[in-house]
Design an enzyme around this catalytic site. Sequence first.
Site, PDB file in Angstrom:
ATOM      1  N   LYS A   1       0.617  -1.402  -0.039  1.00 28.54           N
ATOM      2  CA  LYS A   1       0.211  -0.306  -0.174  1.00 28.54           C
ATOM      3  C   LYS A   1       0.968   1.327   0.245  1.00 28.54           C
ATOM      4  CE  LYS A   1      -2.316  -0.610   4.162  1.00 28.54           C
ATOM      5  NZ  LYS A   1      -1.157  -2.333   3.941  1.00 28.54           N
TER       6      LYS A   1
ATOM      7  N   ARG B   1      -9.146   0.721   9.024  1.00 29.67           N
ATOM      8  CA  ARG B   1      -9.125  -0.761   8.992  1.00 29.67           C
ATOM      9  C   ARG B   1      -9.728  -1.154  10.353  1.00 29.67           C
ATOM     10  NH1 ARG B   1      -3.201   0.772   8.867  1.00 29.67           N
ATOM     11  NH2 ARG B   1      -1.869  -1.467   9.605  1.00 29.67           N
TER      12      ARG B   1
ATOM     13  N   ARG C   1      12.220  -6.179   4.214  1.00 25.39           N
ATOM     14  CA  ARG C   1      12.074  -4.882   4.109  1.00 25.39           C
ATOM     15  C   ARG C   1      12.928  -3.774   5.461  1.00 25.39           C
ATOM     16  NH1 ARG C   1       6.310  -2.080   5.456  1.00 25.39           N
ATOM     17  NH2 ARG C   1       6.404  -3.496   7.190  1.00 25.39           N
TER      18      ARG C   1
ATOM     19  N   ARG D   1      11.867  -2.215  10.049  1.00 25.19           N
ATOM     20  CA  ARG D   1      11.351  -1.591  11.563  1.00 25.19           C
ATOM     21  C   ARG D   1      10.431  -2.380  12.644  1.00 25.19           C
ATOM     22  NH1 ARG D   1       5.791   0.820   8.254  1.00 25.19           N
ATOM     23  NH2 ARG D   1       4.658  -1.148   9.219  1.00 25.19           N
TER      24      ARG D   1
ATOM     25  N   ARG E   1       0.276  -8.884  13.652  1.00 23.28           N
ATOM     26  CA  ARG E   1      -0.446  -7.986  12.738  1.00 23.28           C
ATOM     27  C   ARG E   1      -1.307  -8.815  12.102  1.00 23.28           C
ATOM     28  NH1 ARG E   1       5.004  -5.179  10.426  1.00 23.28           N
ATOM     29  NH2 ARG E   1       3.854  -3.918   9.447  1.00 23.28           N
TER      30      ARG E   1
HETATM   31  P1  AP5 Z   1       4.780  -1.873   1.963  1.00 23.63           P
HETATM   32  O1  AP5 Z   1       5.014  -1.066   0.650  1.00 23.63           O
HETATM   33  O2  AP5 Z   1       5.829  -1.337   2.979  1.00 23.63           O
HETATM   34  O3  AP5 Z   1       3.764  -2.170   2.303  1.00 23.63           O
HETATM   35  P2  AP5 Z   1       2.521  -1.648   3.082  1.00 23.63           P
HETATM   36  O4  AP5 Z   1       1.093  -2.617   2.778  1.00 23.63           O
HETATM   37  O5  AP5 Z   1       2.645  -0.327   3.094  1.00 23.63           O
HETATM   38  O6  AP5 Z   1       2.764  -2.619   4.552  1.00 23.63           O
HETATM   39  P3  AP5 Z   1       2.513  -1.541   5.758  1.00 23.63           P
HETATM   40  O7  AP5 Z   1       3.366  -2.829   6.602  1.00 23.63           O
HETATM   41  O8  AP5 Z   1       3.421  -0.690   6.280  1.00 23.63           O
HETATM   42  O9  AP5 Z   1       1.464  -2.011   6.176  1.00 23.63           O
HETATM   43  P4  AP5 Z   1       0.774  -1.486   7.812  1.00 23.63           P
HETATM   44  O10 AP5 Z   1      -0.867  -1.575   7.239  1.00 23.63           O
HETATM   45  O11 AP5 Z   1       0.833  -3.092   8.649  1.00 23.63           O
HETATM   46  O12 AP5 Z   1       1.520  -1.259   8.368  1.00 23.63           O
HETATM   47  P5  AP5 Z   1       0.758   0.602   8.615  1.00 23.63           P
HETATM   48  O13 AP5 Z   1       2.656   1.019   8.676  1.00 23.63           O
HETATM   49  O14 AP5 Z   1      -0.152   1.094   8.006  1.00 23.63           O
HETATM   50  O15 AP5 Z   1       5.963  -2.961   1.092  1.00 23.63           O
HETATM   51  C1  AP5 Z   1       6.189  -4.110   1.969  1.00 23.63           C
HETATM   52  C2  AP5 Z   1       7.837  -4.130   2.007  1.00 23.63           C
HETATM   53  O16 AP5 Z   1       7.160  -5.230   0.466  1.00 23.63           O
HETATM   54  C3  AP5 Z   1       8.341  -3.090   0.996  1.00 23.63           C
HETATM   55  O17 AP5 Z   1      10.269  -3.965   1.628  1.00 23.63           O
HETATM   56  C4  AP5 Z   1       8.601  -3.268  -0.421  1.00 23.63           C
HETATM   57  O18 AP5 Z   1       9.658  -2.555  -1.080  1.00 23.63           O
HETATM   58  C5  AP5 Z   1       7.938  -4.210  -0.696  1.00 23.63           C
HETATM   59  N1  AP5 Z   1       7.376  -4.667  -1.944  1.00 23.63           N
HETATM   60  C6  AP5 Z   1       5.656  -4.126  -1.896  1.00 23.63           C
HETATM   61  N2  AP5 Z   1       5.275  -3.823  -3.047  1.00 23.63           N
HETATM   62  C7  AP5 Z   1       6.187  -5.391  -3.663  1.00 23.63           C
HETATM   63  C8  AP5 Z   1       6.157  -5.874  -5.011  1.00 23.63           C
HETATM   64  N3  AP5 Z   1       5.082  -6.266  -5.691  1.00 23.63           N
HETATM   65  N4  AP5 Z   1       6.940  -7.216  -4.839  1.00 23.63           N
HETATM   66  C9  AP5 Z   1       7.933  -7.727  -3.664  1.00 23.63           C
HETATM   67  N5  AP5 Z   1       8.195  -6.548  -3.438  1.00 23.63           N
HETATM   68  C10 AP5 Z   1       7.263  -5.715  -2.892  1.00 23.63           C
HETATM   69  O19 AP5 Z   1       0.589   0.326  10.481  1.00 23.63           O
HETATM   70  C11 AP5 Z   1       1.461   0.736  11.087  1.00 23.63           C
HETATM   71  C12 AP5 Z   1       0.896   0.195  12.940  1.00 23.63           C
HETATM   72  O20 AP5 Z   1       0.060   1.592  13.193  1.00 23.63           O
HETATM   73  C13 AP5 Z   1      -0.188  -0.439  12.716  1.00 23.63           C
HETATM   74  O21 AP5 Z   1       0.317  -2.263  13.484  1.00 23.63           O
HETATM   75  C14 AP5 Z   1      -1.052  -0.286  13.933  1.00 23.63           C
HETATM   76  O22 AP5 Z   1      -0.698  -0.577  15.161  1.00 23.63           O
HETATM   77  C15 AP5 Z   1      -0.923   1.213  13.800  1.00 23.63           C
HETATM   78  N6  AP5 Z   1      -1.987   1.449  12.553  1.00 23.63           N
HETATM   79  C16 AP5 Z   1      -2.091   2.128  11.527  1.00 23.63           C
HETATM   80  N7  AP5 Z   1      -3.022   2.780  11.660  1.00 23.63           N
HETATM   81  C17 AP5 Z   1      -3.970   2.322  11.327  1.00 23.63           C
HETATM   82  C18 AP5 Z   1      -5.237   2.316  11.969  1.00 23.63           C
HETATM   83  N8  AP5 Z   1      -6.179   3.116  10.874  1.00 23.63           N
HETATM   84  N9  AP5 Z   1      -6.127   1.995  13.140  1.00 23.63           N
HETATM   85  C19 AP5 Z   1      -5.533   1.819  14.100  1.00 23.63           C
HETATM   86  N10 AP5 Z   1      -3.946   1.710  13.743  1.00 23.63           N
HETATM   87  C20 AP5 Z   1      -2.918   1.924  13.407  1.00 23.63           C
END
Ligand code: AP5
Length: 223
Positions: free
Chosen positions: A20, A95, A134, A167, A178
């Site tokens: 994402k 979410r 990552r 991270r 997660r």
């Molecule tokens: P990346 O693009 O970073 O993936 P992502 O979907 O953004 O993954 P995240 O882990 O950031 O999502 P998340 O939703 O768990 O975490 P968030 O930060 O929102 O890609 C991942 C890896 O794959 C990278 O290394 C990239 O290079 C690689 N990649 C990408 N595309 C690829 C492809 N096609 N092929 C191969 N490799 C690829 O949330 C973190 C924490 O914050 C949560 O756990 C929670 O505690 C809190 N939080 C955030 N939002 C909320 C909410 N709305 N409500 C409550 N808590 C929240």
Amino acid sequence: MRATRRRMRIVLLGPPGAGKGTQGDRLADRCGVPKYATGDILRDAVRRHTPLGLEAKRYMDAGELVPDDVVVGLVDEALESPESRGGFILDGFPRTVVQAERLAALLEKKELQLESVVYFDVPEEELVRRLAGRRVCSACGAVYNVHSEPSRAGEACQACGGGLETRDDDKEETVRNRLRVYRESTEPLLDWYRGQPTALHELVAVGSVDEVYDSLLSVVGCS
Ligand code: AP5
């Protein structure tokens, strides 16, 4: 008749590691709209040791969701900014069904409509592989992957030379939680959006980053 300019207002939905953030950044650059990622906003607050960061950290470190009121407040604030008037991308929000209902209410109050939701569908074993690989630049936040998108500068960031790190919540045990939290709290959103007028695009988000980006553009290209 005067054509009204389309405003991109989209949500990127999907499990941890689905891409994402990677795709959202590209789309935001190309379309000239801001991307609001609740995870990034929260991590920034943690880094700055703000009261919000201190509260959020214990949830994030455990791979749990930060309370709905906190994240809804952050998004409300972001959508008040003038830069969001021309459209926006929400990454990682909503979410939970409660967050989705609160987003709908916020947008209604602002007389805005969500254009579409894009769901990134990636098999769990690939998610685990991506999260384990990552690496994030500690200086500028650029995201790499040792398997698929390595930095051309090796252990340093190819953009700014900063050090690359894993991270905190990408540790194996936290990743497992997660993914569980995703299945229990976020996956039900798919059915919720199926029952809404907003278009739901289900994208098979496997293949190279470029291939996924092409598929994304084919469903939500900027006007
Ligand atoms: P990346 O693009 O970073 O993936 P992502 O979907 O953004 O993954 P995240 O882990 O950031 O999502 P998340 O939703 O768990 O975490 P968030 O930060 O929102 O890609 C991942 C890896 O794959 C990278 O290394 C990239 O290079 C690689 N990649 C990408 N595309 C690829 C492809 N096609 N092929 C191969 N490799 C690829 O949330 C973190 C924490 O914050 C949560 O756990 C929670 O505690 C809190 N939080 C955030 N939002 C909320 C909410 N709305 N409500 C409550 N808590 C929240």
